[in-house]
Scaffold this active site. Structure first.
Site, short mmCIF file in Angstrom:
data_model
loop_
_atom_site.label_atom_id
_atom_site.label_comp_id
_atom_site.label_asym_id
_atom_site.label_seq_id
_atom_site.Cartn_x
_atom_site.Cartn_y
_atom_site.Cartn_z
CB SER A 169 -0.87 0.02 1.27
OG SER A 169 -1.49 1.29 1.43
CE1 TYR A 226 -4.07 -1.93 4.96
CE2 TYR A 226 -3.29 0.29 4.48
CZ TYR A 226 -3.77 -0.92 4.04
OH TYR A 226 -3.93 -1.16 2.71
#
Ligand code: NAP
Length: 249
Positions: A143, A160
């Protein structure tokens, strides 16, 4: 040689688009899901309708026994995989590190990091020349949050961002470790993509709000990421590579 791909979290979002595109590239596709069987079945049906071959396989990637069982089922039904896409991943509700419980962080790492590690292990044991395999490819879905473009997830979910940072390191290290087994390892680092993951983390408007900050003036569609994943899957001299697919962020 038959091309066989396992996509974790292949039932929705980026994973589903990857499964559909992989079938067009001639792969038989194992569509992994955790709980939404209906969504996985719909992806399988769409592939079969176009004359392709696909299989829905349940497993929580964070559960080692379930992962081992899933790979065995794919061996039996489709054959030894030649490509793994480590795509399944989760976010959580927005929170600052000062508010995070150990339980939350451990869950994030378990799905987003431990899952890809054990899936990679099972894939290497099938694809690696040391194990009698022909070689193959692993594409990890990281990501923009793993690095400066996404500021490590600051203000929303650094747990995350950190899990995706671990995926970047896994990609770099593993590409070196298994190159002599004819296995390539690459990663895509998507920016904001229009999927249900944002609503699942309590930020349904995130794509709409992100638009103005993206140089190309729009958020990504799952197919934009699938295209990059398939490129990294097919590019035979490319390993240890990161493709930032974020509209220019
Ligand atoms: P999504 O729309 O929420 O879909 C998630 C998929 O993963 C579903 O198929 C889900 O299956 C599956 N899944 C979730 N937890 C799982 C588990 N423990 N075991 C097995 N499967 C599991 O997500 P997405 O937006 O497509 O994201 C896919 C990947 O791209 C993730 O790794 C995410 O971090 C990354 N990413 C997304 C964006 C974005 O903006 N969307 C940006 C950067 C990176 P069920 O439906 O059965 O639960």
């Amino acid at each position: 040689m038959d091309k066989i791909m396992l996509v974790t979290g292949g039932s929705r979002g980026i994973g589903a688009a990857t499964c559909l595109m992989a079938a067009k590239y001639g792969y038989a596709v194992a569509v992994n899901y955790r709980s939404n069987r209906e969504a996985a079945d719909a992806v399988v049906a769409a592939i079969e309708k176009d004359g392709g071959k696909a299989l829905a396989v349940q497993a929580d990637v964070a559960d080692e026994a379930q992962v081992v069982k899933m790979f065995a089922a794919v061996d039996d039904e489709l054959g030894r995989i030649t490509a793994l896409v480590n795509n399944a991943g989760i976010v959580d509700q927005p929170a600052k590190v000062a508010e995070m419980s150990a339980e939350r962080v451990a869950k994030m790492m378990s799905v987003n990091v431990v899952g890809p590690f054990i899936c990679a292990r099972e894939a290497i044991r099938r694809m690696g020349t040391q194990y009698g395999g022909p070689g193959g490819v692993i594409v990890n879905v990281s990501s923009a949050a793993s690095h400066a473009a996404g500021k490590g997830g600051a203000g929303t979910y650094i747990d995350y961002g950190a899990s995706k940072g671990a995926i970047d390191t896994l990609t770099e290290g593993l590409a070196t470790e298994v190159a002599d087994q004819n296995i390539r390892v690459n990663a895509v680092r998507p920016g904001v993509v229009d999927t249900e993951i944002h609503a699942s983390g309590g930020l349904p408007d995130k794509p709409e709000q992100a638009k103005s900050k993206i140089p190309l003036g729009r958020v990504g569609q799952p197919e934009d990421i699938a295209e990059a994943i398939l490129y990294l899957t097919e590019a035979q001299f490319t390993t240890g590579a990161f493709l930032d697919v974020d509209g220019g962020v």
